[in-house]
Design an enzyme around this catalytic site. Structure first.
Site, short mmCIF file in Angstrom:
data_model
loop_
_atom_site.label_atom_id
_atom_site.label_comp_id
_atom_site.label_asym_id
_atom_site.label_seq_id
_atom_site.Cartn_x
_atom_site.Cartn_y
_atom_site.Cartn_z
N ARG A 117 0.72 -0.88 0.18
CA ARG A 117 -0.52 0.12 0.13
C ARG A 117 1.13 0.91 -0.12
O ARG A 117 1.60 1.88 0.87
CB ARG A 117 -1.54 -0.12 1.54
CG ARG A 117 -1.73 1.43 1.41
CD ARG A 117 -2.30 1.24 2.41
NE ARG A 117 -3.92 0.67 1.33
CZ ARG A 117 -5.52 0.78 1.91
NH1 ARG A 117 -4.93 1.89 3.05
NH2 ARG A 117 -5.94 -0.11 1.58
N HIS A 144 -7.78 0.66 -6.34
CA HIS A 144 -7.24 -0.69 -5.68
C HIS A 144 -8.40 -1.35 -5.74
O HIS A 144 -9.45 -1.77 -5.69
CB HIS A 144 -8.51 0.54 -4.44
CG HIS A 144 -8.37 -0.26 -3.53
ND1 HIS A 144 -7.51 -0.86 -2.45
CD2 HIS A 144 -9.36 0.53 -1.71
CE1 HIS A 144 -8.04 -1.25 -1.56
NE2 HIS A 144 -8.75 -0.25 -0.54
N ASP A 239 -16.93 7.30 -2.18
CA ASP A 239 -16.01 7.56 -1.39
C ASP A 239 -15.85 8.79 -1.05
O ASP A 239 -16.17 9.77 -1.34
CB ASP A 239 -14.34 6.81 -2.51
CG ASP A 239 -13.80 6.41 -1.71
OD1 ASP A 239 -12.90 6.89 -0.48
OD2 ASP A 239 -12.45 6.62 -2.50
N ARG A 307 -14.27 -8.65 1.25
CA ARG A 307 -12.02 -8.49 1.70
C ARG A 307 -11.45 -9.41 1.23
O ARG A 307 -10.25 -9.71 0.83
CB ARG A 307 -11.41 -7.46 2.13
CG ARG A 307 -12.67 -5.40 1.80
CD ARG A 307 -11.40 -5.17 0.46
NE ARG A 307 -9.83 -5.28 0.78
CZ ARG A 307 -9.86 -4.36 0.95
NH1 ARG A 307 -10.59 -3.13 1.31
NH2 ARG A 307 -8.57 -4.21 0.40
N1 NVA Z 1 -9.64 6.59 -1.88
C1 NVA Z 1 -9.26 6.14 -0.61
C2 NVA Z 1 -9.85 4.82 -0.78
C3 NVA Z 1 -9.33 3.93 1.46
C4 NVA Z 1 -10.14 2.37 1.11
C5 NVA Z 1 -8.12 6.92 0.03
O1 NVA Z 1 -7.33 6.99 -1.06
O2 NVA Z 1 -8.08 7.22 0.46
N1 CP Z 2 -11.23 0.19 2.39
C1 CP Z 2 -10.25 -0.19 2.91
O1 CP Z 2 -8.56 -0.27 1.69
O2 CP Z 2 -9.81 0.21 3.89
P1 CP Z 2 -8.21 -0.08 5.31
O3 CP Z 2 -7.97 1.55 4.22
O4 CP Z 2 -8.63 0.45 6.06
O5 CP Z 2 -8.14 -1.15 4.46
#
Ligand code: NVA
Ligand code: CP
Length: 319
Positions: A117, A144, A239, A307
């Site tokens: 990540r 994602h 989102d 997930r």
């Molecule tokens: N668009 C959000 C998704 C989090 C799972 C982010 O990148 O923070």
């Molecule tokens: N949706 C998602 O990826 O959540 P987290 O940021 O908690 O991993």
């Protein structure tokens, strides 16, 4: 799954692959992963022990916060018989400037798979290029895909089909919309997204999704008006307005997105039996009202649960 498809052939072509984005996967391969996710979920619910990854280890590099991704990968790996190592960027030498390539080469000598990540998507690509083991994108600024796979699993379970359904995405043209749109174009769902000026999805990704859509016979519409996107939607998705890394733009984004809230008025344009999805974490009162996210159409916790199952499918298939 289409019975004419050779499932064994797909299984063998997935072994050892990276999972950087849905754009790299054929529709049949995505359907295979969805079917596997549903099967693994059934096994789990039945209390059946299934441990194809016994003796294997997954490294999990995190440069950003996470609740769902971290916990579901770690638990998923455990359930598959393997072990997961949490590697915060600040605790490994990468945080002090060791190159991604050296990190990838070194980790490939110990591990059987890596999830990452990170901010820049190029880091994911570079890690995959340097590694000799599968690399999985656990969220980058661009995409994602693990979340999108779990989302399509959720839709398939709830609606019994994917093809021909319409998804309305309201809000920021971010990593989430890119992966959802890519998935829709491969799986044959119509997709409409509405974002304010300056916050539209990436043009190249839209172009590539439209090329896929011309083969699967679905539409990819990028519009300004949230009502237009919402019209007759089977799935309503939103989102956060400020993703991780964009926190300092929060105030400015609140202004830009004020007409893009998914609320009781807006969802009137969706189909009566619409489902509400959100990748979470959510900001109630900003991108979505409490009434919608905690209302009867919302499936956010089934989605979050998936997930686990979707990522178990990815790991079992690739590793
Ligand atoms: N668009 C959000 C998704 C989090 C799972 C982010 O990148 O923070
Ligand atoms: N949706 C998602 O990826 O959540 P987290 O940021 O908690 O991993």
């Amino acid at each position: 799954m289409n019975t004419t498809v050779n499932v064994e052939e797909i299984a063998s072509q997935l072994k050892g692959r990276d999972f950087l984005g849905l754009m790299d996967y054929e529709p049949d391969e995505i359907r295979y992963l969805l079917d596997l996710a549903i099967e693994l979920k059934k096994k789990q619910k039945a209390g059946e022990v299934y441990q194809p990854l016994k003796g294997k280890t997954l490294g999990m590099i995190f440069e950003k916060s996470s609740t769902r991704t971290r916990v579901s990968f770690e638990v998923g790996m455990y359930q598959l018989g393997g072990h997961a190592l949490f590697l915060s960027r600040n605790d490994i030498q990468m945080g002090r400037g060791e190159t991604i390539r050296d990190t990838a080469m070194t980790m490939s000598r110990y591990l059987d798979g890596i999830i990452i990540r990170t901010f820049g998507h190029r880091n994911v690509v570079e890690l995959a290029r340097g590694a000799t083991i599968p690399v999985i994108n656990a969220l980058s600024d661009q995409s994602h895909p693990c979340q999108a796979l779990a989302d399509y699993q959720t839709i398939l379970e709830k609606k019994g089909r994917l093809e021909g359904l319409k998804i309305a995405y309201i809000g920021d043209g971010n990593n989430m919309v890119h992966s959802l749109m890519m998935g829709a174009s491969k799986l044959g769902l119509h997709f409409a997204s509405a974002s304010p000026e300056g916050y539209e999805p990436d043009k190249e990704i839209v172009q590539s999704a439209r090329e896929n859509a011309s083969e699967t016979g679905c539409r990819i519409d990028i519009v300004r008006d949230p009502r237009e996107a919402m019209e007759n939607a089977d799935i309503v998705y939103t989102d956060v307005w400020a993703s991780m890394g964009f926190e300092e733009e929060q105030k400015e984004r609140e202004r830009a997105f004020k007409n893009y809230q998914v609320n009781e008025e807006l969802v009137k344009s969706a189909k009566q039996d619409y489902l509400f999805l959100h990748c979470l974490p959510a900001h109630r009162g900003e991108e979505v009202t409490e009434g919608v996210i905690d209302g009867p159409h919302s499936v956010i916790f089934d989605e979050a649960e998936n997930r686990l199952h979707a990522q178990k499918a990815i790991m079992a298939a690739l590793m």
